[in-house]
Scaffold this active site. Structure first.
Site, PDB file in Angstrom:
ATOM      1  N   TYR A  94     -10.176  14.296  -5.289  1.00  0.00           N
ATOM      2  CA  TYR A  94      -9.271  13.847  -6.363  1.00  0.00           C
ATOM      3  C   TYR A  94      -8.523  15.039  -6.977  1.00  0.00           C
ATOM      4  O   TYR A  94      -7.300  15.000  -7.138  1.00  0.00           O
ATOM      5  CB  TYR A  94     -10.101  13.122  -7.423  1.00  0.00           C
ATOM      6  CG  TYR A  94      -9.294  12.522  -8.556  1.00  0.00           C
ATOM      7  CD1 TYR A  94      -8.685  11.278  -8.421  1.00  0.00           C
ATOM      8  CD2 TYR A  94      -9.147  13.196  -9.762  1.00  0.00           C
ATOM      9  CE1 TYR A  94      -7.956  10.722  -9.464  1.00  0.00           C
ATOM     10  CE2 TYR A  94      -8.416  12.653 -10.807  1.00  0.00           C
ATOM     11  CZ  TYR A  94      -7.823  11.409 -10.651  1.00  0.00           C
ATOM     12  OH  TYR A  94      -7.096  10.864 -11.680  1.00  0.00           O
ATOM     13  N   ASP A 141       0.872  -1.169   0.000  1.00  0.00           N
ATOM     14  CA  ASP A 141       0.000   0.000   0.000  1.00  0.00           C
ATOM     15  C   ASP A 141       0.916   1.228   0.000  1.00  0.00           C
ATOM     16  O   ASP A 141       1.679   1.434   0.955  1.00  0.00           O
ATOM     17  CB  ASP A 141      -0.875  -0.039   1.260  1.00  0.00           C
ATOM     18  CG  ASP A 141      -1.764   1.191   1.403  1.00  0.00           C
ATOM     19  OD1 ASP A 141      -1.572   2.174   0.662  1.00  0.00           O
ATOM     20  OD2 ASP A 141      -2.651   1.165   2.283  1.00  0.00           O
ATOM     21  N   VAL A 142       0.848   2.041  -1.054  1.00  0.00           N
ATOM     22  CA  VAL A 142       1.789   3.163  -1.168  1.00  0.00           C
ATOM     23  C   VAL A 142       1.587   4.222  -0.083  1.00  0.00           C
ATOM     24  O   VAL A 142       2.445   5.088   0.103  1.00  0.00           O
ATOM     25  CB  VAL A 142       1.727   3.841  -2.562  1.00  0.00           C
ATOM     26  CG1 VAL A 142       2.243   2.929  -3.652  1.00  0.00           C
ATOM     27  CG2 VAL A 142       0.319   4.359  -2.867  1.00  0.00           C
ATOM     28  N   LYS A 150      -4.413  15.875  -7.034  1.00  0.00           N
ATOM     29  CA  LYS A 150      -3.589  16.056  -8.238  1.00  0.00           C
ATOM     30  C   LYS A 150      -2.981  17.461  -8.280  1.00  0.00           C
ATOM     31  O   LYS A 150      -1.854  17.638  -8.741  1.00  0.00           O
ATOM     32  CB  LYS A 150      -4.417  15.777  -9.501  1.00  0.00           C
ATOM     33  CG  LYS A 150      -4.922  14.333  -9.607  1.00  0.00           C
ATOM     34  CD  LYS A 150      -3.784  13.311  -9.608  1.00  0.00           C
ATOM     35  CE  LYS A 150      -4.297  11.894  -9.833  1.00  0.00           C
ATOM     36  NZ  LYS A 150      -3.231  10.880  -9.862  1.00  0.00           N
TER      37      LYS A 150
HETATM   38  P1  NAI Z   1      -6.765   1.736 -12.359  1.00  0.00           P
HETATM   39  O1  NAI Z   1      -7.839   1.698 -11.334  1.00  0.00           O
HETATM   40  O2  NAI Z   1      -6.856   0.878 -13.561  1.00  0.00           O
HETATM   41  O3  NAI Z   1      -5.354   1.473 -11.674  1.00  0.00           O
HETATM   42  C1  NAI Z   1      -5.040   1.945 -10.395  1.00  0.00           C
HETATM   43  C2  NAI Z   1      -3.856   1.164  -9.866  1.00  0.00           C
HETATM   44  O4  NAI Z   1      -3.478   1.709  -8.588  1.00  0.00           O
HETATM   45  C3  NAI Z   1      -4.139  -0.311  -9.626  1.00  0.00           C
HETATM   46  O5  NAI Z   1      -3.016  -1.080  -9.994  1.00  0.00           O
HETATM   47  C4  NAI Z   1      -4.325  -0.411  -8.117  1.00  0.00           C
HETATM   48  O6  NAI Z   1      -3.980  -1.676  -7.575  1.00  0.00           O
HETATM   49  C5  NAI Z   1      -3.343   0.644  -7.656  1.00  0.00           C
HETATM   50  N1  NAI Z   1      -3.602   1.116  -6.313  1.00  0.00           N
HETATM   51  C6  NAI Z   1      -4.726   1.644  -5.796  1.00  0.00           C
HETATM   52  N2  NAI Z   1      -4.543   1.936  -4.495  1.00  0.00           N
HETATM   53  C7  NAI Z   1      -3.279   1.599  -4.192  1.00  0.00           C
HETATM   54  C8  NAI Z   1      -2.493   1.657  -3.012  1.00  0.00           C
HETATM   55  N3  NAI Z   1      -2.985   2.137  -1.858  1.00  0.00           N
HETATM   56  N4  NAI Z   1      -1.209   1.206  -3.072  1.00  0.00           N
HETATM   57  C9  NAI Z   1      -0.715   0.700  -4.218  1.00  0.00           C
HETATM   58  N5  NAI Z   1      -1.399   0.617  -5.360  1.00  0.00           N
HETATM   59  C10 NAI Z   1      -2.670   1.068  -5.340  1.00  0.00           C
HETATM   60  O7  NAI Z   1      -6.684   3.284 -12.787  1.00  0.00           O
HETATM   61  P2  NAI Z   1      -5.777   4.049 -13.870  1.00  0.00           P
HETATM   62  O8  NAI Z   1      -6.685   4.838 -14.680  1.00  0.00           O
HETATM   63  O9  NAI Z   1      -4.829   3.160 -14.519  1.00  0.00           O
HETATM   64  O10 NAI Z   1      -5.044   5.073 -12.902  1.00  0.00           O
HETATM   65  C11 NAI Z   1      -3.630   5.141 -12.776  1.00  0.00           C
HETATM   66  C12 NAI Z   1      -3.241   6.570 -12.451  1.00  0.00           C
HETATM   67  O11 NAI Z   1      -3.568   7.416 -13.550  1.00  0.00           O
HETATM   68  C13 NAI Z   1      -3.953   7.159 -11.234  1.00  0.00           C
HETATM   69  O12 NAI Z   1      -3.031   7.942 -10.480  1.00  0.00           O
HETATM   70  C14 NAI Z   1      -5.016   8.066 -11.861  1.00  0.00           C
HETATM   71  O13 NAI Z   1      -5.352   9.124 -11.019  1.00  0.00           O
HETATM   72  C15 NAI Z   1      -4.266   8.546 -13.094  1.00  0.00           C
HETATM   73  N6  NAI Z   1      -5.121   9.073 -14.155  1.00  0.00           N
HETATM   74  C16 NAI Z   1      -6.014   8.266 -14.825  1.00  0.00           C
HETATM   75  C17 NAI Z   1      -6.752   8.770 -15.864  1.00  0.00           C
HETATM   76  C18 NAI Z   1      -7.737   7.968 -16.638  1.00  0.00           C
HETATM   77  O14 NAI Z   1      -8.514   8.565 -17.392  1.00  0.00           O
HETATM   78  N7  NAI Z   1      -7.737   6.650 -16.530  1.00  0.00           N
HETATM   79  C19 NAI Z   1      -6.607  10.172 -16.273  1.00  0.00           C
HETATM   80  C20 NAI Z   1      -5.688  10.938 -15.480  1.00  0.00           C
HETATM   81  C21 NAI Z   1      -4.956  10.386 -14.479  1.00  0.00           C
HETATM   82  C1  BGC Z   2      -9.800  10.677 -13.987  1.00  0.00           C
HETATM   83  C2  BGC Z   2     -10.727  10.042 -14.975  1.00  0.00           C
HETATM   84  C3  BGC Z   2     -11.242  11.076 -15.947  1.00  0.00           C
HETATM   85  C4  BGC Z   2     -10.110  11.891 -16.547  1.00  0.00           C
HETATM   86  C5  BGC Z   2     -10.612  13.026 -17.435  1.00  0.00           C
HETATM   87  C6  BGC Z   2      -8.736  11.440 -14.701  1.00  0.00           C
HETATM   88  O1  BGC Z   2      -7.863  12.038 -13.791  1.00  0.00           O
HETATM   89  O2  BGC Z   2      -9.214   9.670 -13.157  1.00  0.00           O
HETATM   90  O3  BGC Z   2     -11.819   9.441 -14.291  1.00  0.00           O
HETATM   91  O4  BGC Z   2     -11.953  10.436 -17.007  1.00  0.00           O
HETATM   92  O5  BGC Z   2      -9.325  12.431 -15.518  1.00  0.00           O
HETATM   93  O6  BGC Z   2     -11.603  13.792 -16.817  1.00  0.00           O
END
Ligand code: NAI
Ligand code: BGC
Length: 288
Positions: free
Chosen positions: A186, A86-87, A190
């Protein structure tokens, strides 16, 4: 900090990027937090493709993480392992870095990617949801960045490996700048990442440690399934994306490889928006 090295000590002409090095990350060791899913998964694979050995961190879901490890090892021919931590847990993060030191002999690249959403209207948001998002998205990045900086400073520049002693990529979001109703925790996390990243970059540049962020727009992952799963939702989303397609995790993976490589050696303290133009205020295309 008094033991500031002179620029000549850590960047002699011999370590200028060579044509052979190009985008290769061969010989480098990378940690991707939240590497078991979505964006982190693809970053782990792209880093592996570029030649780096990879640690796939995750919080829950052993099988998912193991699947990424197998994809990295089998497709890319590099070493990889999964590490549950857990980070937001200081001792767990320190244990994770200790194991990287013992297993890979050090670390060159940290992608602080793990992140969560717990959405609610502001007046209905629980303290637990506020705290949880801030702890994972911001405190988690602080803890991982701190351990990485400690490791990079111990190691210093190894010219055969990279021009820099270490590279950090903080996963931010367009919501480090775009306000987001219903997601105040959120967006605050960020926004915090943005200023932590810049302050850290300023503090450690003299040690040849580069710190940058990637701010994705909407990327197709489980975190925002509601925004792309149905045709109606996808259509509504596209009103916010001038480039008129959703981002794919590999869009972010490739950007991360470039930012971690010596091709980006003079880049520190910056944010790369990978968003299909979401930051261009598309509502103003025909208005204002
Ligand atoms: P996801 O839900 O597919 O992946 C999230 C990852 O974080 C998973 O591997 C999960 O196990 C891990 N995680 C969650 N809590 C944790 C903890 N306490 N300790 C260690 N690992 C943990 O989501 P996604 O979209 O791949 O998100 C990755 C990053 O990208 C996040 O920081 C998110 O805010 C950011 N992001 C995502 C966007 C999107 O549209 N998908 C857009 C902008 C930013
Ligand atoms: C959020 C997503 C969202 C994207 C664009 C990301 O940071 O995690 O849920 O779709 O921003 O709004």
């Amino acid at each position: 900090m008094t033991d500031r090295p002179s620029a000549a000590d850590c960047y002699p002409p011999a370590v200028l990027p060579s044509p052979e090095r190009q985008l290769s990350l061969k010989g480098q060791k990378a940690l991707v937090t939240g590497g078991s899913s979505g964006i982190g998964r693809e970053i782990a694979i792209e880093l592996g493709w570029a030649g780096a050995d990879v640690v796939v961190n995750y919080n829950s879901g052993d099988e998912e993480a193991q699947e990424v490890v197998e994809a990295v090892e089998q497709r890319c021919g590099v070493r990889a392992y999964a590490h549950q931590a857990d980070v937001s847990d200081e001792a767990a993060v320190q244990g994770m870095f200790q194991r990287i030191q013992e297993t890979f002999g050090g670390i060159d690249i940290l992608v602080a990617n793990a992140g969560v959403q717990r959405d609610a209207a502001f007046d209905e948001m629980s303290l637990a949801d506020w705290d949880m998002v801030l702890r994972v998205n911001l405190t988690g990045q602080f803890l991982c960045c701190r351990e990485a900086v400690r490791a990079f400073r111990r190691k210093g520049v190894v010219p055969e490996v990279s021009c820099a002693a270490g590279k950090i990529i903080c996963m931010s979001s367009v919501h480090d700048s775009i306000p987001w109703a219903g997601h105040a925790n959120y967006a605050a996390s960020k926004g915090g990442v943005l200023m932590m990243m810049k302050s850290l970059a300023q503090e450690v540049a003299a040690w040849r440690i580069r710190v940058n962020a990637i701010s994705p727009g909407a990327v197709r992952t489980p975190i925002n399934r509601d925004a792309w799963e149905t045709p109606e939702a996808y259509h509504a989303l596209m009103k916010l994306v001038p480039y008129n397609r959703i981002g794919e995790p590999s869009d972010i993976g490739r950007a991360a490889v470039w930012l971690a490589s010596d091709y980006a050696d003079y880049i520190t303290g910056t944010t790369l928006y990978v968003d299909g133009g979401m930051m261009l205020y598309p509502g103003f295309e025909a208005g204002g």
